[in-house]
Design a protein around this motif. Structure first.
Motif, PDB file in Angstrom:
ATOM      1  N   LEU A 213      93.979   1.757   2.451  1.00  0.00           N
ATOM      2  CA  LEU A 213      93.057   2.244   1.420  1.00  0.00           C
ATOM      3  C   LEU A 213      91.730   1.528   1.520  1.00  0.00           C
ATOM      4  O   LEU A 213      91.598   0.520   2.191  1.00  0.00           O
ATOM      5  CB  LEU A 213      93.660   2.097   0.018  1.00  0.00           C
TER       6      LEU A 213
ATOM      7  N   ILE B  55      90.128   4.914  -2.495  1.00  0.00           N
ATOM      8  CA  ILE B  55      90.336   6.062  -1.615  1.00  0.00           C
ATOM      9  C   ILE B  55      91.507   5.747  -0.702  1.00  0.00           C
ATOM     10  O   ILE B  55      91.461   4.766   0.063  1.00  0.00           O
ATOM     11  CB  ILE B  55      89.070   6.366  -0.788  1.00  0.00           C
ATOM     12  N   ASP B  56      92.572   6.538  -0.798  1.00  0.00           N
ATOM     13  CA  ASP B  56      93.714   6.401   0.106  1.00  0.00           C
ATOM     14  C   ASP B  56      93.293   7.006   1.445  1.00  0.00           C
ATOM     15  O   ASP B  56      92.805   8.129   1.503  1.00  0.00           O
ATOM     16  CB  ASP B  56      94.928   7.129  -0.466  1.00  0.00           C
TER      17      ASP B  56
ATOM     18  N   ASP C  67      94.737   8.404   4.037  1.00  0.00           N
ATOM     19  CA  ASP C  67      95.847   9.139   4.657  1.00  0.00           C
ATOM     20  C   ASP C  67      97.009   8.218   5.002  1.00  0.00           C
ATOM     21  O   ASP C  67      97.612   8.328   6.073  1.00  0.00           O
ATOM     22  CB  ASP C  67      95.382   9.916   5.896  1.00  0.00           C
ATOM     23  N   SER C  68      97.336   7.302   4.098  1.00  0.00           N
ATOM     24  CA  SER C  68      98.429   6.369   4.335  1.00  0.00           C
ATOM     25  C   SER C  68      99.764   7.105   4.377  1.00  0.00           C
ATOM     26  O   SER C  68      99.920   8.168   3.777  1.00  0.00           O
ATOM     27  CB  SER C  68      98.459   5.305   3.233  1.00  0.00           C
TER      28      SER C  68
ATOM     29  N   GLY D 223     101.527   6.315   0.791  1.00  0.00           N
ATOM     30  CA  GLY D 223     100.744   6.675  -0.381  1.00  0.00           C
ATOM     31  C   GLY D 223     100.300   5.527  -1.257  1.00  0.00           C
ATOM     32  O   GLY D 223     100.638   4.362  -1.060  1.00  0.00           O
ATOM     33  N   THR D 224      99.514   5.911  -2.268  1.00  0.00           N
ATOM     34  CA  THR D 224      98.962   4.989  -3.249  1.00  0.00           C
ATOM     35  C   THR D 224      99.079   5.637  -4.623  1.00  0.00           C
ATOM     36  O   THR D 224      98.837   6.826  -4.768  1.00  0.00           O
ATOM     37  CB  THR D 224      97.475   4.691  -2.938  1.00  0.00           C
TER      38      THR D 224
ATOM     39  N   THR E 267      94.677  10.283  -4.043  1.00  0.00           N
ATOM     40  CA  THR E 267      93.982  10.142  -2.771  1.00  0.00           C
ATOM     41  C   THR E 267      92.573   9.604  -3.014  1.00  0.00           C
ATOM     42  O   THR E 267      91.976   9.026  -2.123  1.00  0.00           O
ATOM     43  CB  THR E 267      93.890  11.486  -2.010  1.00  0.00           C
ATOM     44  N   ASP E 268      92.064   9.789  -4.249  1.00  0.00           N
ATOM     45  CA  ASP E 268      90.724   9.351  -4.613  1.00  0.00           C
ATOM     46  C   ASP E 268      90.707   9.174  -6.128  1.00  0.00           C
ATOM     47  O   ASP E 268      91.037  10.110  -6.858  1.00  0.00           O
ATOM     48  CB  ASP E 268      89.712  10.420  -4.181  1.00  0.00           C
TER      49      ASP E 268
END
Length: 157
Positions: free
Chosen positions: A46, A59-60, A62-63, A66-67, A75-76
Protein backbone atom coordinates in the motif's frame (compact mmCIF):
# COMPACT_ATOMS: atom_id res chain seq x y z
CA UNK A 1 1.92 17.80 14.85
CA UNK A 2 2.00 15.50 11.83
CA UNK A 3 -0.30 12.46 11.67
CA UNK A 4 0.91 9.21 13.24
CA UNK A 5 0.83 5.71 11.75
CA UNK A 6 1.05 3.06 14.45
CA UNK A 7 1.83 -0.49 13.34
CA UNK A 8 0.76 -3.43 15.51
CA UNK A 9 2.39 -6.53 14.03
CA UNK A 10 1.32 -10.01 15.21
CA UNK A 11 4.49 -10.22 17.31
CA UNK A 12 6.69 -7.53 18.76
CA UNK A 13 5.95 -4.12 20.22
CA UNK A 14 3.89 -1.45 18.44
CA UNK A 15 5.90 0.97 16.30
CA UNK A 16 4.78 4.51 15.50
CA UNK A 17 5.85 6.76 12.65
CA UNK A 18 5.26 10.46 12.35
CA UNK A 19 4.09 10.97 8.77
CA UNK A 20 6.13 13.91 7.56
CA UNK A 21 6.60 13.09 3.85
CA UNK A 22 4.33 13.23 0.82
CA UNK A 23 4.41 9.50 0.04
CA UNK A 24 5.04 6.39 2.15
CA UNK A 25 5.13 2.87 0.70
CA UNK A 26 4.62 -0.18 2.89
CA UNK A 27 5.35 -3.75 1.85
CA UNK A 28 7.38 -6.92 2.28
CA UNK A 29 10.36 -5.92 0.05
CA UNK A 30 13.39 -4.00 1.29
CA UNK A 31 12.82 -1.00 -1.03
CA UNK A 32 9.70 0.15 0.83
CA UNK A 33 9.70 3.00 3.33
CA UNK A 34 8.17 0.65 5.91
CA UNK A 35 9.12 -3.00 5.50
CA UNK A 36 6.82 -5.61 7.04
CA UNK A 37 8.47 -8.93 6.22
CA UNK A 38 5.49 -11.23 6.58
CA UNK A 39 4.21 -13.55 3.82
CA UNK A 40 0.66 -12.12 4.04
CA UNK A 41 1.95 -8.65 3.13
CA UNK A 42 2.55 -8.06 -0.59
CA UNK A 43 5.94 -6.99 -1.92
CA UNK A 44 4.57 -3.43 -2.32
CA UNK A 45 1.26 -3.56 -0.46
CA UNK A 46 0.00 0.00 0.00
CA UNK A 47 0.87 3.64 -0.28
CA UNK A 48 -0.02 6.57 1.96
CA UNK A 49 -0.22 9.90 0.06
CA UNK A 50 -0.44 13.29 1.71
CA UNK A 51 -3.63 15.20 0.88
CA UNK A 52 -3.78 19.02 0.43
CA UNK A 53 -5.30 19.37 3.93
CA UNK A 54 -2.31 17.58 5.52
CA UNK A 55 -4.13 14.30 6.04
CA UNK A 56 -3.39 11.08 4.17
CA UNK A 57 -5.05 8.86 1.59
CA UNK A 58 -4.44 5.09 1.68
CA UNK A 59 -4.14 3.35 -1.68
CA UNK A 60 -3.96 -0.45 -1.88
CA UNK A 61 -1.50 -1.28 -4.66
CA UNK A 62 -3.30 -4.41 -5.96
CA UNK A 63 -2.12 -6.42 -2.95
CA UNK A 64 -2.87 -10.14 -2.84
CA UNK A 65 -4.45 -10.19 0.63
CA UNK A 66 -6.02 -6.74 0.57
CA UNK A 67 -6.37 -3.84 2.97
CA UNK A 68 -9.27 -2.97 5.27
CA UNK A 69 -10.11 0.33 6.94
CA UNK A 70 -12.45 0.03 9.93
CA UNK A 71 -13.39 -3.49 8.80
CA UNK A 72 -14.25 -2.54 5.21
CA UNK A 73 -12.16 -3.72 2.24
CA UNK A 74 -10.73 -0.69 0.40
CA UNK A 75 -8.60 0.10 -2.61
CA UNK A 76 -8.57 3.87 -1.98
CA UNK A 77 -9.66 5.68 1.18
CA UNK A 78 -9.07 9.06 2.82
CA UNK A 79 -7.93 8.28 6.35
CA UNK A 80 -9.62 9.87 9.35
CA UNK A 81 -8.41 10.30 12.92
CA UNK A 82 -8.60 6.96 14.75
CA UNK A 83 -9.04 4.76 11.64
CA UNK A 84 -8.04 1.13 12.16
CA UNK A 85 -6.29 -0.50 9.22
CA UNK A 86 -5.76 -4.21 8.59
CA UNK A 87 -2.93 -5.01 6.18
CA UNK A 88 -2.88 -8.46 4.59
CA UNK A 89 -5.17 -9.89 7.28
CA UNK A 90 -2.41 -9.99 9.91
CA UNK A 91 -0.91 -6.54 10.52
CA UNK A 92 -3.03 -3.93 12.25
CA UNK A 93 -2.33 -0.20 12.14
CA UNK A 94 -3.91 2.92 13.55
CA UNK A 95 -3.89 6.29 11.80
CA UNK A 96 -4.27 9.30 14.04
CA UNK A 97 -3.71 13.03 14.36
CA UNK A 98 -3.80 12.79 18.14
CA UNK A 99 -1.23 11.26 20.47
CA UNK A 100 -4.07 10.65 22.94
CA UNK A 101 -5.91 8.42 20.43
CA UNK A 102 -2.72 6.55 19.54
CA UNK A 103 -1.94 5.74 23.16
CA UNK A 104 -5.45 4.86 24.35
CA UNK A 105 -6.93 2.86 21.48
CA UNK A 106 -7.26 -0.89 22.01
CA UNK A 107 -4.82 -2.88 19.92
CA UNK A 108 -6.87 -4.51 17.13
CA UNK A 109 -4.84 -7.72 16.92
CA UNK A 110 -6.37 -9.72 14.08
CA UNK A 111 -5.36 -13.15 15.42
CA UNK A 112 -7.02 -12.85 18.83
CA UNK A 113 -9.20 -10.25 20.55
CA UNK A 114 -7.31 -8.13 23.03
CA UNK A 115 -8.69 -6.46 26.11
CA UNK A 116 -5.45 -4.62 26.83
CA UNK A 117 -4.96 -0.97 26.07
CA UNK A 118 -1.97 0.00 23.98
CA UNK A 119 0.86 1.58 25.89
CA UNK A 120 2.48 4.79 24.68
CA UNK A 121 5.54 4.26 22.53
CA UNK A 122 8.16 6.66 21.30
CA UNK A 123 7.28 8.34 18.02
CA UNK A 124 10.00 7.86 15.43
CA UNK A 125 10.27 10.14 12.41
CA UNK A 126 9.91 8.31 9.11
CA UNK A 127 13.28 8.07 7.41
CA UNK A 128 14.18 6.88 3.94
CA UNK A 129 17.81 6.07 3.14
CA UNK A 130 19.06 8.28 0.34
CA UNK A 131 15.98 10.53 0.23
CA UNK A 132 17.04 14.10 -0.53
CA UNK A 133 14.44 15.69 1.75
CA UNK A 134 15.16 13.55 4.82
CA UNK A 135 18.23 12.64 6.85
CA UNK A 136 19.21 8.98 6.50
CA UNK A 137 20.31 8.07 10.01
CA UNK A 138 18.67 4.63 10.14
CA UNK A 139 17.24 2.00 7.79
CA UNK A 140 13.50 1.53 7.25
CA UNK A 141 11.48 -0.42 9.80
CA UNK A 142 11.57 -4.18 9.27
CA UNK A 143 9.02 -6.33 11.04
CA UNK A 144 9.63 -10.02 10.46
CA UNK A 145 7.77 -13.13 11.44
CA UNK A 146 9.62 -15.65 13.60
CA UNK A 147 11.52 -18.25 11.58
CA UNK A 148 9.66 -21.59 11.80
CA UNK A 149 11.42 -24.85 12.77
CA UNK A 150 13.79 -25.91 10.02
CA UNK A 151 14.87 -22.32 9.33
CA UNK A 152 12.71 -21.75 6.21
CA UNK A 153 10.41 -18.78 6.00
CA UNK A 154 7.13 -19.33 4.15
CA UNK A 155 6.63 -17.47 0.86
CA UNK A 156 3.51 -15.97 -0.71
CA UNK A 157 1.58 -12.73 -0.82
Amino acid sequence: MNPLFRILAPSGPPVEYELDVDRVRLGREAGNDIVVALPQVSAVHLELRREPDGGYRLIDLDSTNGTRVNGRAVTDAVLRDGDEILIGRVVAAIYTHSVAVATRVEEPRPSAPSASVAKPVAVAPLRRPGAANLPSSRPPLKIASPTPPGGRKPGGG
